[in-house]
Structure formats: C-alpha cells, structure tokens
Design a protein around this motif. Structure first.
Motif, PDB file in Angstrom:
ATOM      1  N   ALA A   1      10.191   7.015  -9.202  1.00  9.31           N
ATOM      2  CA  ALA A   1      11.428   6.264  -8.963  1.00  9.31           C
ATOM      3  C   ALA A   1      11.128   4.807  -8.628  1.00  9.31           C
ATOM      4  O   ALA A   1      11.828   3.893  -9.081  1.00  9.31           O
ATOM      5  CB  ALA A   1      12.220   6.911  -7.833  1.00  9.31           C
ATOM      6  N   ALA A   2      10.091   4.578  -7.832  1.00 17.69           N
ATOM      7  CA  ALA A   2       9.738   3.209  -7.463  1.00 17.69           C
ATOM      8  C   ALA A   2       9.300   2.407  -8.686  1.00 17.69           C
ATOM      9  O   ALA A   2       9.704   1.254  -8.865  1.00 17.69           O
ATOM     10  CB  ALA A   2       8.623   3.228  -6.420  1.00 17.69           C
TER      11      ALA A   2
ATOM     12  N   ARG B   1      16.189  -2.585  -2.777  1.00 18.12           N
ATOM     13  CA  ARG B   1      17.020  -1.463  -2.345  1.00 18.12           C
ATOM     14  C   ARG B   1      16.943  -1.324  -0.830  1.00 18.12           C
ATOM     15  O   ARG B   1      15.949  -1.685  -0.206  1.00 18.12           O
ATOM     16  CB  ARG B   1      16.554  -0.148  -2.987  1.00 18.12           C
ATOM     17  CG  ARG B   1      16.744  -0.078  -4.496  1.00 18.12           C
ATOM     18  CD  ARG B   1      16.386   1.313  -5.020  1.00 18.12           C
ATOM     19  NE  ARG B   1      16.499   1.392  -6.466  1.00 18.12           N
ATOM     20  CZ  ARG B   1      17.626   1.653  -7.115  1.00 18.12           C
ATOM     21  NH1 ARG B   1      18.743   1.868  -6.432  1.00 18.12           N
ATOM     22  NH2 ARG B   1      17.646   1.713  -8.425  1.00 18.12           N
ATOM     23  N   ARG B   2      17.992  -0.776  -0.261  1.00 21.41           N
ATOM     24  CA  ARG B   2      17.987  -0.455   1.164  1.00 21.41           C
ATOM     25  C   ARG B   2      17.115   0.777   1.392  1.00 21.41           C
ATOM     26  O   ARG B   2      16.716   1.465   0.450  1.00 21.41           O
ATOM     27  CB  ARG B   2      19.419  -0.215   1.651  1.00 21.41           C
ATOM     28  CG  ARG B   2      20.356  -1.390   1.347  1.00 21.41           C
ATOM     29  CD  ARG B   2      21.794  -1.105   1.736  1.00 21.41           C
ATOM     30  NE  ARG B   2      22.685  -2.165   1.223  1.00 21.41           N
ATOM     31  CZ  ARG B   2      23.306  -2.114   0.053  1.00 21.41           C
ATOM     32  NH1 ARG B   2      23.175  -1.033  -0.726  1.00 21.41           N
ATOM     33  NH2 ARG B   2      24.065  -3.120  -0.350  1.00 21.41           N
TER      34      ARG B   2
ATOM     35  N   VAL C   1      10.648  -1.185 -14.251  1.00 17.36           N
ATOM     36  CA  VAL C   1      11.137  -1.142 -15.630  1.00 17.36           C
ATOM     37  C   VAL C   1      12.593  -1.579 -15.688  1.00 17.36           C
ATOM     38  O   VAL C   1      13.008  -2.333 -16.580  1.00 17.36           O
ATOM     39  CB  VAL C   1      10.976   0.274 -16.208  1.00 17.36           C
ATOM     40  CG1 VAL C   1      11.560   0.356 -17.619  1.00 17.36           C
ATOM     41  CG2 VAL C   1       9.512   0.702 -16.207  1.00 17.36           C
ATOM     42  N   ARG C   2      13.371  -1.136 -14.726  1.00 21.78           N
ATOM     43  CA  ARG C   2      14.812  -1.419 -14.709  1.00 21.78           C
ATOM     44  C   ARG C   2      15.098  -2.922 -14.672  1.00 21.78           C
ATOM     45  O   ARG C   2      16.053  -3.386 -15.302  1.00 21.78           O
ATOM     46  CB  ARG C   2      15.445  -0.712 -13.513  1.00 21.78           C
ATOM     47  CG  ARG C   2      16.966  -0.810 -13.433  1.00 21.78           C
ATOM     48  CD  ARG C   2      17.512   0.126 -12.369  1.00 21.78           C
ATOM     49  NE  ARG C   2      17.426   1.530 -12.788  1.00 21.78           N
ATOM     50  CZ  ARG C   2      16.604   2.429 -12.249  1.00 21.78           C
ATOM     51  NH1 ARG C   2      15.782   2.083 -11.257  1.00 21.78           N
ATOM     52  NH2 ARG C   2      16.590   3.659 -12.677  1.00 21.78           N
TER      53      ARG C   2
ATOM     54  N   ASP D   1       0.830  -1.214   0.000  1.00 20.42           N
ATOM     55  CA  ASP D   1       0.000   0.000   0.000  1.00 20.42           C
ATOM     56  C   ASP D   1       0.864   1.263   0.000  1.00 20.42           C
ATOM     57  O   ASP D   1       0.418   2.325   0.422  1.00 20.42           O
ATOM     58  CB  ASP D   1      -0.922  -0.006   1.234  1.00 20.42           C
ATOM     59  CG  ASP D   1      -2.085   0.973   1.093  1.00 20.42           C
ATOM     60  OD1 ASP D   1      -2.478   1.257  -0.045  1.00 20.42           O
ATOM     61  OD2 ASP D   1      -2.585   1.454   2.125  1.00 20.42           O
ATOM     62  N   ARG D   2       2.108   1.171  -0.481  1.00 24.48           N
ATOM     63  CA  ARG D   2       3.041   2.284  -0.354  1.00 24.48           C
ATOM     64  C   ARG D   2       2.921   3.314  -1.475  1.00 24.48           C
ATOM     65  O   ARG D   2       3.170   4.502  -1.260  1.00 24.48           O
ATOM     66  CB  ARG D   2       4.482   1.778  -0.320  1.00 24.48           C
ATOM     67  CG  ARG D   2       4.791   0.843   0.842  1.00 24.48           C
ATOM     68  CD  ARG D   2       6.278   0.575   0.936  1.00 24.48           C
ATOM     69  NE  ARG D   2       7.016   1.741   1.396  1.00 24.48           N
ATOM     70  CZ  ARG D   2       8.342   1.856   1.374  1.00 24.48           C
ATOM     71  NH1 ARG D   2       9.074   0.867   0.887  1.00 24.48           N
ATOM     72  NH2 ARG D   2       8.943   2.941   1.820  1.00 24.48           N
ATOM     73  N   LEU D   3       2.567   2.886  -2.680  1.00 23.80           N
ATOM     74  CA  LEU D   3       2.640   3.787  -3.828  1.00 23.80           C
ATOM     75  C   LEU D   3       1.736   5.011  -3.673  1.00 23.80           C
ATOM     76  O   LEU D   3       2.122   6.124  -4.046  1.00 23.80           O
ATOM     77  CB  LEU D   3       2.296   3.035  -5.118  1.00 23.80           C
ATOM     78  CG  LEU D   3       3.274   1.928  -5.530  1.00 23.80           C
ATOM     79  CD1 LEU D   3       2.789   1.247  -6.802  1.00 23.80           C
ATOM     80  CD2 LEU D   3       4.683   2.483  -5.727  1.00 23.80           C
TER      81      LEU D   3
END
Length: 349
Positions: free
Chosen positions: A31-32, A327-328, A37-38, A19-21
């Motif tokens: 960025a998330a 990611r950290r 995509v990355r 539920d973060r977005l």
C-alpha cells in the motif's frame, strides 16, 4: 579512481520513506509503495540499515528484510535509492552509543556497501546515498566531522564502483542547518568535505531544503534553504563551483511540510508566520508540494526531488515529526496527495 559515470537525465521524482518499509507487513508495504505509483513517482528512497543487515558481526548478513522492499518495488517498476547508514554496535567507536555513531573503520562500512551492491545491482539498484544528514549531531555521533565523513565517503564510493561500475553515488543528504550547538551548516559542511576532495567522489550532492511555511519558489531577503541551493551568496552551487565541480547536480532527497505539532499552524500568510509556527495547514502543505515539483523541474542542476513522507507516523502533537505524511496516520488522504499527483502529471503536459 573512476569519476562519475552517469549523465543527468530529467527530474527524478520519488517518495522518501525513512526506515519504515522494512518494518511493514506485506500488505502495508504494498500500500505504501502504491502511493508512489499513484502520484506518478518512479523512485523510492529508504534506509538500508547496516544495523539491520549485520547486527551480530561482520561475517553474517540478514538481507531478508530489504529483499522484500526490493521485490515489492520491482513489481511496481519503482527504482530504489538506498541510504547506507546506521552503525551496528560491533562497528562503533569505543564509548559511542547508538546506531547514529559514525563507523569506527571506513573499511568495514565499505565492505558492507560492496556486499549491498553485489546483492542488489543485479536487481536494478545502481544509485546509493552515503549516510543521512551527516552534518547534524543527531545523525553523526558523537558530533559531525567532515574529515571522518569524507574518509567514509571515499571508501564507500570506491567499494560501490569497484563492485558495480555503473554505480551512482549521492553525498548523504545534508540538513539545512546553522553552524551551532555541534551542528554544521550545509554549506560549511560541503565546503569542508570538498576541501578534502569529497566532491570528486560523488555523482550528486543530497540536500534537505525544508522551507515551510514558505514555498520553494518564494524569494526572500534572508534566503530560504531552497534559495541557498543557488540563489544566495553562500550557496551549495557556489561551493561546488569554487572546488572545480560546477556540474555536480543537487538531489533533494527530502522535502516536505508537517501538518501538526505543538505550536501554531501557518497557511502561508505573513500574519501566521512567527516564532511559534511549527507546522502548516493541510491546504498549505498541498501548495508546498505542488510548488516544489514545478520549482525543482525549472531549476538547473536539480536532478531529483523526493517528498517526505508517505504517511504520518502518529497523532501525538507534541512533535511535528509525526505529521509529514501525504496521508494521515489512519490512512486517509490529505489534500497534498492529490496536489502532488497533479503537479507531477503537469510535467508531462
């Protein structure tokens, strides 16, 4: 009632964000999603919280938070898998506190699902997951119950398909659990739901087979949660076959491994696996990520794999829940980010 409408394509790969977005700034949201995509993922799994959309009652909708997520995903050609869940206070059973309470009236939840489909199907959203881990006491209060969940699933499935004939419905991701302390195991819960006909209301079954510190491909005598998909005597595929739906696929809508926590870390070696093992090393997380992609792609009837999560929640080691990210918490990449990217790219070779 109309049956499943889609044939299973090749493996769907995605990132699960919880539920973060909807809480992020435009910059952080972008960025998330750029990380999806990355790594070569094409799907985004995220909560579409009923509590967020209708906090004040059945006659008012607040779509703006989720509209931002849909728009940002569309800009990156990402497909969104919304999880329908989280009950607002006005829709909970009497005496039940918290958004994890099951809805008191399936019709009210179905109306929310229909409204969501009407709004987002024209924007390319056709796949829906109905609740998250309904077999756990922490996710379906006051306690898991296959009867009430199946009633909800049926109402929501009918509403989604009536609104969008191309809707694809995923049974809420089942947690790999044991039947104890109120929780119900994934196989026991699917067995009960299927006994009530729930397996015929869906196009796929969601499942969360966390195996850490083991790999998805590991073969054990006792059967890891991943092996319980189709390699053990008591398996999800066995339940589906017994109830006449052997071709319903499994969607792994969460899978990952934490790299921090209150206990010991494992690098996968037998000497590092014990009762106090609560997480894995960053190198082991990378191995788990790469192996999961290859194993899911090689396993019949697994149609989707969503990695949880994109970024650590915090740095507090009192809970391993804070450390599932690629990611950290400070945004720096763990080895798993590159490992996942390379494994996905390897599917194209």
């Amino acid at each position: 009632m109309a049956g499943p409408t889609h044939e299973s394509p090749s493996l769907r790969l995605g990132i699960a964000y919880g539920d973060r977005l909807v809480r992020m700034s435009d910059h952080d949201l972008g960025a998330a999603l750029d990380d999806a995509v990355r790594v070569g993922a094409r799907w985004v799994r995220t909560d579409l919280s009923w509590q967020d959309i209708q906090p004040d009652g059945p006659d008012r909708y607040r779509w703006e938070l989720f509209d931002r997520v849909i728009a940002a995903a569309a800009e990156r050609d990402l497909t969104v898998l919304p999880i329908l869940g989280f009950t607002p206070a006005w829709a909970r059973p009497a005496g039940c506190a918290g958004q994890e309470c099951h809805p008191a009236a399936p019709k009210a939840f179905a109306a929310f699902a229909a409204a969501a489909a009407a709004r987002y199907a024209p924007r390319g959203v056709h796949t829906w997951e109905v609740w998250n881990e309904p077999n756990l006491t922490g996710s379906w209060k006051p306690m898991p119950d296959a009867t009430t969940y199946t009633a909800l699933l049926r109402a929501a499935s009918q509403a989604l398909r009536q609104t969008d004939p191309s809707a694809y419905v995923v049974l809420g991701g089942l947690a790999a659990a044991s039947t104890r302390h109120g929780d119900v195991s994934h196989t026991d819960f699917l067995e009960a739901v299927s006994a009530y006909g729930g397996n015929r209301f869906v196009d796929a079954v969601g499942y969360h087979p966390y195996t850490y510190p083991y790999l998805a491909s590991d073969e054990t005598q006792w059967g890891t949660p991943w092996e319980q998909i189709d390699r053990t005597r008591d398996s999800l595929r066995g339940v589906l076959s017994a109830h006449g739906t052997p071709d319903v696929p499994v969607w792994i809508t969460e899978f990952g491994a934490p790299t921090g926590g209150p206990g010991h870390a494992s690098d996968g070696g037998p000497e590092t696996i014990g009762e106090r093992t609560t997480h894995v090393t960053e190198e082991r997380q990378a191995s788990i990520a790469a192996d999961a992609v290859r194993t899911a792609n090689a396993t019949p009837h697994i149609d989707a794999l969503m990695w949880y999560a994109e970024r650590d929640l915090a740095t507090d080691t009192s809970s391993n829940e804070n450390f599932y990210g690629l990611r950290r918490a400070d945004g720096s990449a763990k080895p798993a980010l590159g490992a996942l990217r390379d494994a996905v790219a390897g599917l194209m070779d």
